[in-house]
Design an enzyme around this catalytic site. Sequence first.
Site: not given
Length: 433
Positions: A353, A327
């Site tokens: 990653c 968000y």
Amino acid sequence: MNSNNLPGQPHLAYRGNELFSEDIRLSDLAKQYGTPLFVYSKGSMLAALAAYQRGFAGRNIQICYAMKANPTLGVIQVFVQAGCGFDIVSGGDMDRVLAAGGAADKIIFSGVGKTRTEMRRALDAGIGCFNVESEAELEVLNEVALSMGLRAPVSLRVNPNIDPKTHPYISTGLKDSKFGVAHERALQTYQRAAKLAGVRVIGIDCHIGSQITQEEPYLEAVDRMLDLVEAIEAAGIAIHHIDFGGGLGINYNGETPPSADRLWEKLLHKLDSRQFGQRQLMIEPGRSLVGNAGVCLTEVLYLKPGAQKSFCIIDAAMNDLPRPAMYQAFHQIVPLVPRNTSPENWEVVGPVCESGDWIGHDRVLAVQPGDLLAVLSAGAYCMSMASNYNSRGRAAEILVEGNQSHLIHQRETISDQMRGETLLSSMAPETKS
Ligand SMILES: *Cc1c(COP(=O)(O)O)cnc(C)c1O
């Protein structure tokens, strides 16, 4: 730094040059249990609950903790002991409440996709109410209950079509939302429910969104809900309880949401003026009870200064703290032991990653590898959304109570993660002879 200079974090304070939660030195916990580590203050949870209790003093209220914010058993226990009910969204949530000693009849079951199995198990346990979110679900619940010779206690989650003025991913009460029954269809859905032998209408509910920092959306929702209750009761269907959901925001970064007691003083005034003040009321707060009771402790692994951006790589990541990636959320990040050296600007990132694996952009910090940091406001929607992405075990969790700390959730090991997985027998690694 002697005083509490961390607004919105009542349990946190620097004493001398060390950050404490209640009476526990956080660096001691990090050393004892390792990092990343979630630390929750029981006192802070109870203080947040007390604001609601003050707001509802003298009223007929059931506060149902929306446990998806933080469903760890030790946290649920705090709210069981405090007399709360629970808002659940899955059969697994129900099992957690029961395992923590919560009473089934104080559970309300929300969610748009309840399965028949979940319905059956919840009926079997005797839960307090199903918050039904669609006409199709109502029909299925009726069938399931009839097949068990029972009547399911039902409330319809009505979508009042109100903009809570929060992040789109946590707005739930707008017309195009997947949640709830449309306001215009509510009356006829109640009329249908009243005809079904496998359900018993007991209430009405709404939940318009999360991290709401203004009072207007609530005031509007209350009026729209009461209009509906009047219409439904005029049609001869009694509504025993009115549930206004949760969603009250917290201070992550200087937001100023109304306090629970002040907000409810206003809302109750409105209920009183429309003769609903003495009804059985329910609310479903989640974030506002636990969000600012928690921090996530993390260690600085590496510093990677660069021409454009400098990276501070910490051992907590998006799998532990998913809110920034999901968000674009902001969490304050502070040192457990502040340094006197001059601060620099850092992109605070985790080891996962993904470029989306950031915890804080452009933070001003004086840090060195090995330093311990606290990510604040991490009590809600962090551990509950944590994953094993990159084969990372989920963090341990500690509950602090005065000068006591309790390990309420052990760090997940790699064997915990691999439990339930099987190797293909034809490809099993050869055992060494
Ligand atoms: C998530 C949720 C809540 C709690 O929301 P918060 O913003 O954490 O207070 C309450 N009710 C329902 C139905 C929910 O889905």
